[in-house]
Each structure stands twice: as C-alpha cells, then as structure tokens.
Design an enzyme around this catalytic site. Structure first.
Site, PDB file in Angstrom:
ATOM      1  N   HIS A  86       0.847  -1.197   0.000  1.00 21.23           N
ATOM      2  CA  HIS A  86       0.000   0.000   0.000  1.00 21.23           C
ATOM      3  C   HIS A  86       0.879   1.243   0.000  1.00 21.23           C
ATOM      4  O   HIS A  86       0.677   2.152  -0.776  1.00 21.23           O
ATOM      5  CB  HIS A  86      -0.935   0.010   1.206  1.00 21.23           C
ATOM      6  CG  HIS A  86      -1.887   1.164   1.225  1.00 21.23           C
ATOM      7  ND1 HIS A  86      -2.986   1.216   2.046  1.00 21.23           N
ATOM      8  CD2 HIS A  86      -1.907   2.332   0.529  1.00 21.23           C
ATOM      9  CE1 HIS A  86      -3.645   2.354   1.847  1.00 21.23           C
ATOM     10  NE2 HIS A  86      -2.993   3.055   0.941  1.00 21.23           N
TER      11      HIS A  86
ATOM     12  N   GLU B 192       0.927   8.047  -3.710  1.00 19.05           N
ATOM     13  CA  GLU B 192       1.836   7.611  -2.655  1.00 19.05           C
ATOM     14  C   GLU B 192       3.128   8.419  -2.662  1.00 19.05           C
ATOM     15  O   GLU B 192       3.644   8.799  -1.600  1.00 19.05           O
ATOM     16  CB  GLU B 192       2.136   6.118  -2.803  1.00 19.05           C
ATOM     17  CG  GLU B 192       0.948   5.223  -2.502  1.00 19.05           C
ATOM     18  CD  GLU B 192       0.421   5.419  -1.095  1.00 19.05           C
ATOM     19  OE1 GLU B 192       1.233   5.429  -0.151  1.00 19.05           O
ATOM     20  OE2 GLU B 192      -0.805   5.580  -0.935  1.00 19.05           O
TER      21      GLU B 192
ATOM     22  N   HIS C  39       3.449  10.951   0.437  1.00 16.75           N
ATOM     23  CA  HIS C  39       4.369  10.358   1.409  1.00 16.75           C
ATOM     24  C   HIS C  39       5.835  10.388   0.955  1.00 16.75           C
ATOM     25  O   HIS C  39       6.719  10.750   1.725  1.00 16.75           O
ATOM     26  CB  HIS C  39       3.961   8.911   1.697  1.00 16.75           C
ATOM     27  CG  HIS C  39       2.572   8.771   2.234  1.00 16.75           C
ATOM     28  ND1 HIS C  39       2.214   9.153   3.512  1.00 16.75           N
ATOM     29  CD2 HIS C  39       1.435   8.298   1.654  1.00 16.75           C
ATOM     30  CE1 HIS C  39       0.933   8.914   3.706  1.00 16.75           C
ATOM     31  NE2 HIS C  39       0.436   8.389   2.591  1.00 16.75           N
TER      32      HIS C  39
END
Length: 235
Positions: free
Chosen positions: A70, A124, A128
């Site tokens: 993930h 992502e 992040h």
C-alpha cells in the site's frame, strides 16, 4: 531601519528552517501491505469484500492472491506524520521505468475505475514519498518498498502458522504472533468490515528505520482496533 531589516531576515530564516524541518525530517517509516496483496501492506480479498470500497481489477487482470504494497510512509515518534512535502516534485513514471513491471505485480491498484496503477503510485509518492526525498529520490523510494516487500513474506508467515485465506476466523493474537515469527518484528493489524459487519484482516503495518533499510519495532502504533477474532477472506 537597519535593525528592522535584521529582525526580518532572522524571522524569515527561522521560517525557512521550520519549513525544512517539516518537509525533510521524520523518524521512521510505516511499510503497509494489503492482502492482495504495508510497510503498509494490504490483503486484496478484504479490500474487495468491504462495504467501504468499490473493487476493480487492473487492465492486466486479477492480481495474485497475496499481500500487496500500500505504501511506505514517513512518520514521527509522536504519532503524527508529514505529508505533501514537495509539490514541485510530482510523480514521473519515466524515473521508475525499470520498476514498472514489478510495481504492477506487487503494488497494484484495486480502486475504481480500473487503472494500471499510475494514479495510485503518484498519490503515494506525492503525499508520502516527497517527505523522504532528502534520503530517497523517486526511483529509490519505489525500489526500497519493493525490496522490503521481498524481505517480508507475510502470507507465507501466516500459512506456516496454519492461517490461510479461506474465509475462516482466526485469533488476532495468533495472526500477530505468526507475522512476528516470520519477520522478527511486531506488526500492527488494521481491520475493516465486510457487508455483513464482520471484522476482517485488511492491512499489516511494519516499521522501518529512517534509512529505509532495516525493520524495527514500531515506536508507536496507529489508532484503531480489531476484534479478538477476525476473518481472513478468500480472494
């Protein structure tokens, strides 16, 4: 006027340092996997059997019944985390061209509409990954997550303890013990609910040091809880 200018310069310098501290500093990573599959890793069967998500397979077809990545998420020891640290550095697929086939296998998207994963990877990286760019450029960020995925075979750890994705219920304590025995580190388990309201294994969190190289015991776990018995759905 001279003293006012000096004061203004000092103020701006402190603001710049504060911004850099937010965007560049962090203490550790969550690596999350989901079964379809993190360390955030998630199980695809739970994603597709949830009452919260719509599930669409990528154009390449149904992914393997295994935990998938993930994300790899920078975090602080106080439980907070940085995000969206560098809007000037968006995801660029050409920087990971040699990793794409592996990313499609190990980091697929099950969200709708069906996609080959670019929007997922972009999210992502931009939310992040940019917060670890002082350490990892785009290629290194995705390569690090893929390497960690290879080092943490969560499904095999569970199977070795007799815990299989057969739709049955298993003790949360036994699931944690099996993953710790397989990886050497204590996981945090995230559950979701199926359409009948049953708690099911959804995502597994493991922690990685700020170099991105070594698993560590998590300094802090996310909030939330599972029941003492949780389902491990088929996929």
């Amino acid at each position: 006027m001279k003293f006012k200018c000096i004061a203004l310069i000092n103020f701006l310098a402190l603001q710049c340092l504060a911004i850099l501290g937010v965007s560049k500093g962090f203490d550790f990573f969550y690596f999350v996997q989901q079964i379809l599959i993190t360390l955030l890793m998630q199980w695809p069967g739970s994603y597709c059997d949830s009452d919260k998500f719509s599930c669409c397979y990528p154009p390449t077809g149904k992914p393997a019944a295994d935990f998938s990545i993930h994300g790899l998420w920078p975090n602080y020891r106080n439980g907070s985390y940085p995000q969206n640290c560098d809007p000037s550095n968006p995801f660029n697929e050409s920087e990971t061209s040699d990793l794409i086939s592996s990313m499609r296998r190990n980091w697929p998207s099950l969200s709708c509409p069906s996609s080959s994963g670019e929007s997922f990877w972009s999210h992502e990286w931009e939310k992040h990954g940019t917060c670890s760019e002082s350490l990892l450029d785009q290629h290194s960020y995705f390569q690090t997550a893929l390497t960690l995925r290879q080092q943490t075979n969560i499904l095999q750890s569970l199977k070795s303890a007799g815990i299989i994705p057969d739709g049955g219920s298993y003790s949360l304590a036994n699931i944690k013990d099996a993953i710790k025995n397989g990886t050497g580190y204590t996981p945090w388990i995230e559950c979701n609910e199926d359409s009948s309201g049953n708690s099911q294994l959804y995502q597994v969190y493991l922690c990685v040091d700020s170099s991105g190289s070594n698993l560590i015991e998590c300094p802090v776990f996310p909030k939330g809880k599972c029941g003492s018995e949780i389902e491990f759905p088929t996929f």
